[in-house]
Scaffold this motif. Structure first.
Motif, PDB file in Angstrom:
ATOM      1  N   SER A  73      13.123  -0.509   7.526  1.00 14.66           N
ATOM      2  CA  SER A  73      12.841   0.760   6.851  1.00 14.66           C
ATOM      3  C   SER A  73      13.534   0.811   5.493  1.00 14.66           C
ATOM      4  CB  SER A  73      13.300   1.930   7.734  1.00 14.66           C
ATOM      5  OG  SER A  73      13.156   3.157   7.066  1.00 14.66           O
ATOM      6  N   ALA A  74      14.782   0.355   5.444  1.00 14.76           N
ATOM      7  CA  ALA A  74      15.514   0.340   4.175  1.00 14.76           C
ATOM      8  C   ALA A  74      14.860  -0.602   3.175  1.00 14.76           C
ATOM      9  CB  ALA A  74      16.965  -0.069   4.415  1.00 14.76           C
ATOM     10  N   ALA A  75      14.372  -1.757   3.665  1.00 16.04           N
ATOM     11  CA  ALA A  75      13.725  -2.723   2.774  1.00 16.04           C
ATOM     12  C   ALA A  75      12.418  -2.171   2.221  1.00 16.04           C
ATOM     13  CB  ALA A  75      13.471  -4.036   3.521  1.00 16.04           C
ATOM     14  N   VAL A  76      11.600  -1.559   3.079  1.00 18.81           N
ATOM     15  CA  VAL A  76      10.336  -0.965   2.629  1.00 18.81           C
ATOM     16  C   VAL A  76      10.615   0.194   1.674  1.00 18.81           C
ATOM     17  CG1 VAL A  76       8.259   0.269   3.345  1.00 18.81           C
ATOM     18  CG2 VAL A  76       9.086  -1.655   4.704  1.00 18.81           C
ATOM     19  N   LEU A 111      -3.997   1.560   3.959  1.00 13.97           N
ATOM     20  CA  LEU A 111      -3.024   1.787   5.038  1.00 13.97           C
ATOM     21  C   LEU A 111      -3.719   2.008   6.369  1.00 13.97           C
ATOM     22  CD1 LEU A 111      -0.513   4.102   3.182  1.00 13.97           C
ATOM     23  CD2 LEU A 111       0.029   1.927   4.258  1.00 13.97           C
ATOM     24  N   ALA A 112      -4.901   2.605   6.332  1.00 11.87           N
ATOM     25  CA  ALA A 112      -5.633   2.854   7.580  1.00 11.87           C
ATOM     26  C   ALA A 112      -6.161   1.562   8.172  1.00 11.87           C
ATOM     27  CB  ALA A 112      -6.798   3.807   7.312  1.00 11.87           C
ATOM     28  N   ALA A 168       0.834  -1.207   0.000  1.00 14.46           N
ATOM     29  CA  ALA A 168       0.000   0.000   0.000  1.00 14.46           C
ATOM     30  C   ALA A 168       0.864   1.252   0.000  1.00 14.46           C
ATOM     31  CB  ALA A 168      -0.930  -0.011   1.212  1.00 14.46           C
ATOM     32  N   ILE A 169       1.934   1.243   0.803  1.00 15.77           N
ATOM     33  CA  ILE A 169       2.869   2.379   0.824  1.00 15.77           C
ATOM     34  C   ILE A 169       3.531   2.542  -0.539  1.00 15.77           C
ATOM     35  CG2 ILE A 169       5.043   3.225   1.791  1.00 15.77           C
ATOM     36  CD1 ILE A 169       4.232   1.897   4.447  1.00 15.77           C
ATOM     37  N   ALA A 170       3.951   1.415  -1.127  1.00 18.69           N
ATOM     38  CA  ALA A 170       4.608   1.460  -2.433  1.00 18.69           C
ATOM     39  C   ALA A 170       3.682   2.056  -3.496  1.00 18.69           C
ATOM     40  CB  ALA A 170       5.055   0.059  -2.840  1.00 18.69           C
ATOM     41  N   LEU A 171       2.410   1.642  -3.474  1.00 17.37           N
ATOM     42  CA  LEU A 171       1.459   2.155  -4.457  1.00 17.37           C
ATOM     43  C   LEU A 171       1.187   3.634  -4.221  1.00 17.37           C
ATOM     44  CD1 LEU A 171      -0.421   1.594  -6.827  1.00 17.37           C
ATOM     45  CD2 LEU A 171      -2.183   0.883  -5.189  1.00 17.37           C
ATOM     46  N   TYR A 172       1.036   4.012  -2.947  1.00 20.27           N
ATOM     47  CA  TYR A 172       0.761   5.416  -2.616  1.00 20.27           C
ATOM     48  C   TYR A 172       1.928   6.306  -3.044  1.00 20.27           C
ATOM     49  CZ  TYR A 172      -0.977   9.403   0.080  1.00 20.27           C
ATOM     50  OH  TYR A 172      -1.452  10.629   0.452  1.00 20.27           O
TER      51      TYR A 172
END
Length: 387
Positions: free
Chosen positions: A330-333, A383-384, A210-214
């Motif tokens: 964090s680095a991986a995400v 994400l929510a 979801a973070i990647a898409l956002y």
């Protein structure tokens, strides 16, 4: 962390972040000069802005492994040195040096971009403030590069090579600031097990996708509007000079919102869905305001694009930091989300222009951008649903 050490770390983050945008964006105003001097085609010189984007696909996926081998502080130092070398090589006369330096520059920027959220994660209890500085600097960089590079040639009388090299002063400043800031940070070098776990599991995490898409859709909107907004604005009867100025103004508007968004996310983390939805709604509204081709509505659209760019960018990176469990996670995400982001960003301007070629109208292109804004809202709501 002591106040003095925090100030030095904050300065280092700002300078590092400026180097993620300025070396690439400073080329855009000089492309006609480079084309004329090198006798390259327009398509060939456009690669000077495309190669750094595609370089993310070469560099970003390998950052977690490099993090294990070198540690965080050494890897950041290596990436800054790589950016410096890329700037220098790119400015050496000759087509091979021009493209070779751009490739070195692009890969180095990719590594530094992935590491930036992990630097913020490594500083305890300051993630909102430092993420705000980071995302604010992501907007300051393009504004400075687009606004100051051409005057270095037209006013100061520098050649395009020297004008590009002049920006290396920011890179050297970043190296100095980081050499001071890293003394207060341990050279985080996770064990094999702690690195392999994030890399193997992050692609199975719903929140990571979801973070990647956002972030990816935020990047797509930024690069698409940076490429085509001046042209679309001219269709509304706005002069070319004013249209270019309005496009640059988008980045200026974004600055305060990029700074504030991470602080808001930190303060109201329980309302992530609402925050991301409101910001993404502007991505839907802004292109629709351009459809009537009226100058007055175009100014409102520029304002909406700027607010959306700053707020969405700030929230995206705040979520990378907030939802990660450790520096290595964090680095991986970050590696995953920025790889997806750059892939989408590279497709956006091409698809926007291709739709115009097919329909001979900007309507379908603008509607596509609005539809993608709706997808961005959906990713924020996802994400929510899970923290």
């Amino acid at each position: 962390m002591a106040r003095g050490r925090l100030v030095v770390t904050a300065l280092a983050i700002v300078l590092i972040t400026l180097n993620l945008r300025i070396p690439v964006n400073s080329v855009a105003p000089l492309l006609p000069l480079i084309r004329d001097e090198t006798n390259l085609s327009t398509s060939a010189v456009s690669l000077l802005t495309t190669i750094p984007l595609l370089s993310f696909l070469l560099g970003a996926p390998f950052v977690p492994r490099l993090l294990r081998l070198l540690g965080q502080t050494r890897l950041v130092t290596c990436s800054l040195i790589g950016i410096t070398l890329g700037i220098m090589i790119r400015s050496v006369p000759g087509v091979v040096a021009l493209y070779g330096g751009t490739l070195v520059l692009g890969v180095s920027i990719a590594v530094a971009s992935v590491l930036a959220p992990s630097i913020v994660k490594a500083v305890p209890n300051q993630s909102g403030f430092l993420t705000g500085l980071y995302t604010m600097s992501l907007s300051i960089g393009p504004a400075a590069a687009l606004g100051l590079t051409l005057p270095l040639v037209t006013v100061a009388g520098l050649s395009w090579n020297v004008a590009l090299i002049a920006w290396s002063v920011v890179t050297f400043a970043a190296i100095v600031a980081w050499s001071l800031a890293r003394r207060g940070l341990s050279n985080t070098r996770p064990s094999s097990s702690t690195v392999q776990h994030p890399r193997s599991s992050v692609y199975r995490e719903r929140s990571a996708w979801a973070i990647a898409l956002y972030l990816g859709l935020t990047s797509l909107t930024f690069y698409t509007t940076a490429t085509w907004l001046p042209t679309v604005l001219r269709e509304s009867g706005i002069s070319g000079v004013v249209a270019a100025g309005m496009a640059a103004f988008v980045s200026l508007i974004a600055i305060p919102f990029a700074l504030a968004a991470p602080l808001v996310v930190k303060r109201f983390s329980g309302n992530t869905g609402l925050l991301t939805s409101v910001s993404s709604a502007l991505v839907v509204i802004a292109p629709l305001l351009l459809l009537p081709r009226q100058a007055s509505l175009s100014f409102v659209a520029v304002l909406a694009f700027g607010v959306a760019q700053g707020a969405c960018l700030g929230m995206a990176y705040a979520l990378v930091v907030d939802r990660s469990r450790s520096v290595e996670h964090s680095a991986a995400v970050s590696a995953m989300s920025q790889t997806v982001g750059v892939s989408l960003a590279a497709v956006g301007p091409l698809a926007f222009g291709a739709l115009f070629d097919v329909t001979q109208s900007w309507v379908s292109s603008l509607l596509l951008l609005a539809v993608l804004g709706c997808v961005q809202i959906a990713s924020g709501l996802t994400l929510a649903a899970k923290k």
